[in-house]
Design a protein around this motif. Structure first.
Motif, PDB file in Angstrom:
ATOM      1  N   ASP A 118       0.844  -1.195   0.000  1.00 21.72           N
ATOM      2  CA  ASP A 118       0.000   0.000   0.000  1.00 21.72           C
ATOM      3  C   ASP A 118       0.885   1.252   0.000  1.00 21.72           C
ATOM      4  O   ASP A 118       2.025   1.196   0.458  1.00 21.72           O
ATOM      5  N   ASP A 119       0.351   2.362  -0.445  1.00 26.72           N
ATOM      6  CA  ASP A 119       0.955   3.680  -0.324  1.00 26.72           C
ATOM      7  C   ASP A 119       2.247   3.797  -1.144  1.00 26.72           C
ATOM      8  O   ASP A 119       3.301   3.287  -0.747  1.00 26.72           O
ATOM      9  N   LEU A 120       2.189   4.506  -2.229  1.00 28.49           N
ATOM     10  CA  LEU A 120       3.389   4.621  -3.054  1.00 28.49           C
ATOM     11  C   LEU A 120       4.489   5.390  -2.316  1.00 28.49           C
ATOM     12  O   LEU A 120       4.208   6.301  -1.532  1.00 28.49           O
ATOM     13  N   ALA A 121       5.726   4.984  -2.556  1.00 32.35           N
ATOM     14  CA  ALA A 121       6.893   5.695  -2.008  1.00 32.35           C
ATOM     15  C   ALA A 121       7.420   6.597  -3.117  1.00 32.35           C
ATOM     16  O   ALA A 121       7.887   6.105  -4.141  1.00 32.35           O
ATOM     17  N   SER A 122       7.321   7.897  -2.934  1.00 32.59           N
ATOM     18  CA  SER A 122       7.690   8.851  -3.993  1.00 32.59           C
ATOM     19  C   SER A 122       9.079   8.569  -4.542  1.00 32.59           C
ATOM     20  O   SER A 122       9.963   8.099  -3.827  1.00 32.59           O
ATOM     21  N   GLN A 123       9.264   8.947  -5.795  1.00 35.24           N
ATOM     22  CA  GLN A 123      10.519   8.657  -6.506  1.00 35.24           C
ATOM     23  C   GLN A 123      11.730   9.237  -5.765  1.00 35.24           C
ATOM     24  O   GLN A 123      12.733   8.567  -5.574  1.00 35.24           O
ATOM     25  N   PHE A 124      11.638  10.505  -5.375  1.00 36.47           N
ATOM     26  CA  PHE A 124      12.714  11.110  -4.584  1.00 36.47           C
ATOM     27  C   PHE A 124      12.052  11.972  -3.513  1.00 36.47           C
ATOM     28  O   PHE A 124      12.031  13.193  -3.594  1.00 36.47           O
ATOM     29  N   GLY A 125      11.461  11.290  -2.523  1.00 36.91           N
ATOM     30  CA  GLY A 125      10.693  11.990  -1.496  1.00 36.91           C
ATOM     31  C   GLY A 125      11.342  11.848  -0.133  1.00 36.91           C
ATOM     32  O   GLY A 125      12.455  11.324   0.011  1.00 36.91           O
ATOM     33  N   THR A 126      10.620  12.321   0.864  1.00 36.77           N
ATOM     34  CA  THR A 126      11.145  12.340   2.221  1.00 36.77           C
ATOM     35  C   THR A 126      11.482  10.939   2.721  1.00 36.77           C
ATOM     36  O   THR A 126      12.504  10.738   3.377  1.00 36.77           O
ATOM     37  N   SER A 127      10.597   9.974   2.407  1.00 37.41           N
ATOM     38  CA  SER A 127      10.786   8.631   2.977  1.00 37.41           C
ATOM     39  C   SER A 127      12.078   8.003   2.475  1.00 37.41           C
ATOM     40  O   SER A 127      12.879   7.494   3.267  1.00 37.41           O
ATOM     41  N   VAL A 128      12.286   8.029   1.146  1.00 35.45           N
ATOM     42  CA  VAL A 128      13.463   7.360   0.595  1.00 35.45           C
ATOM     43  C   VAL A 128      14.740   8.065   1.060  1.00 35.45           C
ATOM     44  O   VAL A 128      15.743   7.427   1.394  1.00 35.45           O
ATOM     45  N   LEU A 129      14.680   9.387   1.152  1.00 32.80           N
ATOM     46  CA  LEU A 129      15.853  10.147   1.578  1.00 32.80           C
ATOM     47  C   LEU A 129      16.182   9.852   3.052  1.00 32.80           C
ATOM     48  O   LEU A 129      17.337   9.587   3.415  1.00 32.80           O
ATOM     49  N   HIS A 130      15.145   9.873   3.881  1.00 33.90           N
ATOM     50  CA  HIS A 130      15.344   9.656   5.318  1.00 33.90           C
ATOM     51  C   HIS A 130      15.881   8.245   5.583  1.00 33.90           C
ATOM     52  O   HIS A 130      16.841   8.068   6.347  1.00 33.90           O
ATOM     53  N   ARG A 131      15.251   7.256   4.927  1.00 34.26           N
ATOM     54  CA  ARG A 131      15.680   5.865   5.135  1.00 34.26           C
ATOM     55  C   ARG A 131      17.136   5.681   4.697  1.00 34.26           C
ATOM     56  O   ARG A 131      17.936   5.037   5.369  1.00 34.26           O
ATOM     57  N   THR A 132      17.490   6.300   3.571  1.00 28.27           N
ATOM     58  CA  THR A 132      18.854   6.168   3.049  1.00 28.27           C
ATOM     59  C   THR A 132      19.865   6.801   4.008  1.00 28.27           C
ATOM     60  O   THR A 132      20.928   6.229   4.283  1.00 28.27           O
ATOM     61  N   LEU A 133      19.531   7.967   4.548  1.00 31.64           N
ATOM     62  CA  LEU A 133      20.455   8.632   5.475  1.00 31.64           C
ATOM     63  C   LEU A 133      20.611   7.828   6.767  1.00 31.64           C
ATOM     64  O   LEU A 133      21.720   7.716   7.305  1.00 31.64           O
ATOM     65  N   LEU A 134      19.519   7.250   7.253  1.00 31.96           N
ATOM     66  CA  LEU A 134      19.607   6.446   8.481  1.00 31.96           C
ATOM     67  C   LEU A 134      20.438   5.190   8.250  1.00 31.96           C
ATOM     68  O   LEU A 134      21.210   4.766   9.120  1.00 31.96           O
TER      69      LEU A 134
ATOM     70  N   HIS B 228      11.784  19.035   5.812  1.00 34.20           N
ATOM     71  CA  HIS B 228      13.004  19.215   6.607  1.00 34.20           C
ATOM     72  C   HIS B 228      13.253  17.921   7.363  1.00 34.20           C
ATOM     73  O   HIS B 228      12.346  17.412   8.022  1.00 34.20           O
ATOM     74  N   LEU B 229      14.470  17.405   7.270  1.00 36.50           N
ATOM     75  CA  LEU B 229      14.852  16.213   8.017  1.00 36.50           C
ATOM     76  C   LEU B 229      15.957  16.595   8.992  1.00 36.50           C
ATOM     77  O   LEU B 229      16.886  17.315   8.621  1.00 36.50           O
ATOM     78  N   ASN B 230      15.842  16.129  10.198  1.00 36.96           N
ATOM     79  CA  ASN B 230      16.920  16.336  11.173  1.00 36.96           C
ATOM     80  C   ASN B 230      17.344  14.983  11.732  1.00 36.96           C
ATOM     81  O   ASN B 230      16.494  14.125  11.999  1.00 36.96           O
ATOM     82  N   ILE B 231      18.635  14.800  11.861  1.00 41.14           N
ATOM     83  CA  ILE B 231      19.177  13.576  12.474  1.00 41.14           C
ATOM     84  C   ILE B 231      20.237  13.983  13.484  1.00 41.14           C
ATOM     85  O   ILE B 231      21.162  14.748  13.157  1.00 41.14           O
TER      86      ILE B 231
END
Ligand SMILES: NC(=O)c1ccc[n+]([C@@H]2O[C@H](COP(=O)([O-])OP(=O)(O)OC[C@H]3O[C@@H](n4cnc5c(N)ncnc54)[C@H](O)[C@@H]3O)[C@@H](O)[C@H]2O)c1
Length: 313
Positions: free
Chosen positions: A167-183, A248-251
């Motif tokens: 369910d729920d598409l994961a955008s091509q270059f969105g917050t989810s993919v960016l955040h997961r990659t950085l983590l 905005h993402l903060n880690i």
């Protein structure tokens, strides 16, 4: 020559506008800019025909699809490709299960349903999925409502030999993919995560809906990030942003000798473009599986979805 994929879209909102305009743009220009996969199973981006469309708003129902995609509140910009009348008249969608048989008849001739209505209306999503089952059509759930995560629904699609992607598409270059990659990078380099948050602001109808009804979306975003340390700020609707979204993402982390590491990232993208860039791949994966008799969920779609089967609802 390969047969074009015949798609029915549910919801003539911004994402359908970006998809329909994008297909015309890539056909006309031959460009490959912004495409993650120019070909999927021998199918190009231009090998998709939208043959049926469902909407609810009086401004869209009864209009040609190529006019309906520009009706407010849609605010995705014009890409400039020529869009002569499509010959597809937008039909009235359904609001409850009793109307599923009517929609199933209207799906005659389609191979794939792209379900792109507002998130947070699980009953509506289930009724369209039932119509797809009745019509013998593959189903893609781009919303955060639980359809592919519903074991009974998944079993019915498997038994019918029909693909069910969600369910729920994961955008091509969105917050989810960016955040997961950085983590992931943080963990790979041996740093320890202390805290992290996401702030998402947008000006689309989807943002307005999700800001008012966060319901299913928050869990789905957490599924996509893959860490329960991440805090999600409530979504902010700012109409002046139009179809752009700002994240905005903060880690905050600890490195060598437990010293601090802090990372702040700002991302600005057109949200409907991020959806179209993934929907074009989901459609081709679903069509290829349907044509080769593979039903149920397809593991090759996992990176394109926030909440595949087995993730929390
Ligand atoms: N990057 C992204 O844009 C992204 C990412 C993940 C998920 N999604 C999801 O994709 C979906 C579509 O997003 P969008 O920006 O196009 O939304 P949108 O609000 O612009 O479009 C949805 C359309 O569906 C119509 N609709 C409502 N009920 C309907 C029904 N019963 N039958 C037919 N049509 C109906 C609405 O009138 C609207 O025009 C949303 O659920 C959104 O949460 C989007």
């Amino acid at each position: 020559m390969i047969d074009k994929v015949r798609v029915a879209v549910v919801g003539v909102g911004n994402n359908t506008s970006a998809l329909v305009q994008g297909i015309a743009f890539y056909r006309e220009t031959g460009s490959e800019v912004g495409l993650s996969r120019p070909q999927v199973a021998g199918l190009g981006v231009g090998d998709i025909d939208v043959v049926t469309a469902f909407a609810l708003s009086a401004d869209k129902v009864g209009r040609d699809l190529h006019e309906a995609i520009f009706q407010p509140p849609n605010n995705f910009p014009r890409l400039g490709a020529s869009l002569p009348p499509s010959g597809v008249t937008v039909q009235r969608g359904l609001v409850d299960m009793a109307e599923a048989p009517r929609v199933a008849s209207a799906l005659d001739g389609a191979e794939v349903v792209l379900y792109s209505a507002p998130s947070g209306r699980t009953g509506t999503a289930r009724a369209y999925a039932a119509a797809a089952l009745e019509a013998g059509v593959a189903f893609i759930n781009t919303t955060s409502d639980s359809i592919a995560r519903d074991p009974e629904m998944l079993r019915r699609f498997e038994e019918a030999g029909l693909p069910l992607l969600g369910d729920d598409l994961a955008s091509q270059f969105g917050t989810s993919v960016l955040h997961r990659t950085l983590l992931r990078l943080l963990a790979e380099r041996g740093l320890t995560l202390v805290s992290s948050y996401q702030v998402n602001l947008g000006g689309t109808e989807d943002f307005r809906n999700l800001a008012e009804n966060p319901n299913t979306k928050k869990q789905s975003k957490l599924n996509a990030v893959g860490s329960d340390v991440v805090q999600m700020a409530p979504l902010g609707y700012l109409p002046q942003l139009g179809s752009e979204k700002i994240a905005h993402l903060n880690i905050e982390a600890r490195g060598w000798g437990e010293t601090s590491v802090s990372l702040d990232v700002k991302l600005k993208v057109h949200d409907p473009s991020g959806a179209a860039g993934v929907n074009i791949d989901l459609i081709r994966l679903a069509a290829d599986a349907l044509r080769s008799g593979r039903g149920g969920y397809l593991s090759e779609a996992a990176s394109l979805l926030k909440s595949p089967p087995g993730t929390p609802v």
